[in-house]
Design a protein around this motif. Structure first.
Motif, mmCIF file in Angstrom:
data_model
loop_
_atom_site.group_PDB
_atom_site.id
_atom_site.type_symbol
_atom_site.label_atom_id
_atom_site.label_comp_id
_atom_site.label_asym_id
_atom_site.label_seq_id
_atom_site.Cartn_x
_atom_site.Cartn_y
_atom_site.Cartn_z
ATOM 1 N N ASP A 1 0.862 -1.181 0.000
ATOM 2 C CA ASP A 1 0.000 0.000 0.000
ATOM 3 C C ASP A 1 0.899 1.232 0.000
ATOM 4 O O ASP A 1 1.654 1.462 0.962
ATOM 5 N N THR B 1 -5.262 -8.127 4.041
ATOM 6 C CA THR B 1 -5.513 -7.289 2.865
ATOM 7 C C THR B 1 -5.916 -5.904 3.332
ATOM 8 O O THR B 1 -6.362 -5.722 4.477
ATOM 9 N N LEU C 1 -8.237 -2.437 2.343
ATOM 10 C CA LEU C 1 -9.315 -1.895 1.530
ATOM 11 C C LEU C 1 -10.000 -0.774 2.303
ATOM 12 O O LEU C 1 -10.259 -0.913 3.499
ATOM 13 N N ASN C 2 -10.283 0.335 1.588
ATOM 14 C CA ASN C 2 -10.991 1.481 2.188
ATOM 15 C C ASN C 2 -10.316 1.963 3.468
ATOM 16 O O ASN C 2 -10.962 2.243 4.484
ATOM 17 N N LYS D 1 1.678 -2.389 -7.803
ATOM 18 C CA LYS D 1 1.020 -1.808 -8.977
ATOM 19 C C LYS D 1 1.944 -0.884 -9.759
ATOM 20 O O LYS D 1 1.961 -0.903 -10.989
ATOM 21 N N TYR E 1 -5.187 -10.360 -5.495
ATOM 22 C CA TYR E 1 -6.101 -10.095 -6.614
ATOM 23 C C TYR E 1 -5.450 -9.115 -7.585
ATOM 24 O O TYR E 1 -4.999 -8.034 -7.184
ATOM 25 N N CYS F 1 -7.671 -11.320 0.122
ATOM 26 C CA CYS F 1 -7.360 -10.310 -0.880
ATOM 27 C C CYS F 1 -8.645 -9.544 -1.156
ATOM 28 O O CYS F 1 -9.694 -9.828 -0.567
ATOM 29 N N ASN F 2 -8.595 -8.563 -2.070
ATOM 30 C CA ASN F 2 -9.803 -7.804 -2.405
ATOM 31 C C ASN F 2 -9.717 -7.297 -3.829
ATOM 32 O O ASN F 2 -8.633 -7.178 -4.407
ATOM 33 N N ASP F 3 -10.892 -7.002 -4.396
ATOM 34 C CA ASP F 3 -10.966 -6.478 -5.761
ATOM 35 C C ASP F 3 -11.345 -5.003 -5.795
ATOM 36 O O ASP F 3 -11.733 -4.480 -6.839
ATOM 37 N N GLY F 4 -11.224 -4.331 -4.648
ATOM 38 C CA GLY F 4 -11.611 -2.926 -4.549
ATOM 39 C C GLY F 4 -13.038 -2.744 -4.084
ATOM 40 O O GLY F 4 -13.441 -1.634 -3.741
ATOM 41 N N ILE F 5 -13.809 -3.824 -4.068
ATOM 42 C CA ILE F 5 -15.207 -3.763 -3.628
ATOM 43 C C ILE F 5 -15.467 -4.749 -2.493
ATOM 44 O O ILE F 5 -16.012 -4.389 -1.454
#
Length: 357
Positions: free
Chosen positions: A145, A187, A189-190, A333, A275, A229-233
């Protein structure tokens, strides 16, 4: 009073008529036992989009007026005696048949396994860079991150969540878990960091900026915690079975799952997860390999052979020949590369993944 007697008689006659019907069918008391689904070749394994012949075995030659088929609530039209298994998800399925006869209808089912349409492609790797890694870290999860590497480690009494400078291996921040739990995947996320524990039935949510714990959350049907993991949602959670569960990141409730399958069988070895672009990269438990899984269908589309990496590790005092295996995958990324390591490995590898020629 007479009206009450009349209603009672009507009910009794209806029940009596129903019983007479089944007695006339040879004494069957369960209408579902009058019919069975027969699949082409008496098989129970099929591939996605395959056309399969299907018939209804009618044990008492009852006149059937209509039959409709479905899997997972999706209607499958019958064409020339065949069903096309064009379902979005794979794995263990139940084919339902709703049969209408006379004024009655009954629903029966048959279990089958829906597999991937093609064999996984074989991938290999090339090392871009090698970095130092804490050999005391029994790695269970990695995640980048904003250039910072987050890592979770396992074993009771040694489980942590930490921030790491991936280039130097320096531990920037480290929080120990309770000695009673075994840390697992993570993971982000948000602006929340999620961490699993193995068999304790709950996970943690942290503030990623300072690793302060916000709350605990309980598992549902999945019971164990392996990879995240996560896909952004939504979150994806492996649990040591063929299932990868979907979790709502706000409520942490399980909202369905996919099952991981090849074109030959259902596979249950997904461990640490990452992911990337619609695919889940999953360490294969206790193997020097990784799966590439379609995050929608569960099809294992590729297998990455990481053979040779383990031979580049210097075995330290924490090393265990049985358990010090490849585990931990994170995608950077900005660099477009993957970072992989293992349990008690003294190195972190930056790699490119490519198809084997």
């Amino acid at each position: 009073m007479m009206k009450h007697v009349h209603r009672t008689m009507v009910k009794l006659l209806s029940v009596f008529s129903f019983l007479l019907f089944f007695l006339g069918c040879g004494g069957e008391s369960d209408p579902a036992k009058l019919f069975t689904i027969q699949l082409e070749g008496k098989q129970n394994k099929f591939q996605q989009n395959q056309e399969v012949g299907v018939t209804i075995k009618n044990k008492k030659d009852i006149e059937i007026s209509d039959v409709s088929y479905s899997i997972d609530g999706k209607q499958l039209p019958l064409s020339n005696g065949k069903l096309k298994l064009d379902l979005p998800t794979l794995g263990n399925k139940k084919l339902m048949a709703e049969i209408s006869f006379g004024d009655e209808s009954v629903e029966i089912s048959k279990k089958l396994k829906l597999l991937a349409p093609s064999a996984p492609e074989i991938y290999t790797y090339e090392i871009v860079n090698t970095y130092p890694h804490d050999p005391k870290a029994y790695t269970q999860g990695l995640e980048f991150d904003n250039g910072t590497l987050y890592e979770s480690t396992g074993k009771k009494g040694a489980s942590t969540v930490r921030k790491v400078d991936f280039e130097t291996g320096e531990i920037l921040q480290n929080v120990a878990l309770d000695n009673s739990v075994f840390g697992e995947g993570i993971t982000l996320l948000n602006n929340q960091l999620y961490q699993l524990t193995w068999q304790s039935g709950f996970g943690y949510v942290y503030n990623p900026s300072n690793l302060e714990k916000i709350k605990n959350f309980s598992y549902g049907e999945s019971r164990e915690g392996w990879g995240l993991c996560n896909d952004g949602i939504k979150l994806y959670k492996s649990d040591g079975t063929e299932k990868i569960w979907f979790l709502n990141p706000s409520t942490l409730e399980e909202q369905g799952y996919i099952e991981t399958v090849t074109n030959k069988s259902i596979f249950n070895k997904a461990n640490e997860l990452e992911y990337v672009d619609g695919k889940i990269y999953a360490n294969v438990y206790q193997k020097e390999s990784m799966m590439i899984i379609d995050a929608t269908s569960g099809a294992i589309e590729g297998v990455i052979n990481f053979g040779g990496l383990k031979g580049k590790i210097k075995k330290g005092p924490e090393w265990d020949d049985t358990n010090s295996v490849l585990n931990g995958v994170a995608y950077h990324k900005e660099r477009g590369t993957f970072f992989v390591t293992g349990k008690n490995w003294d190195k972190l590898f930056e790699v490119n993944i490519r198809k084997k020629k």
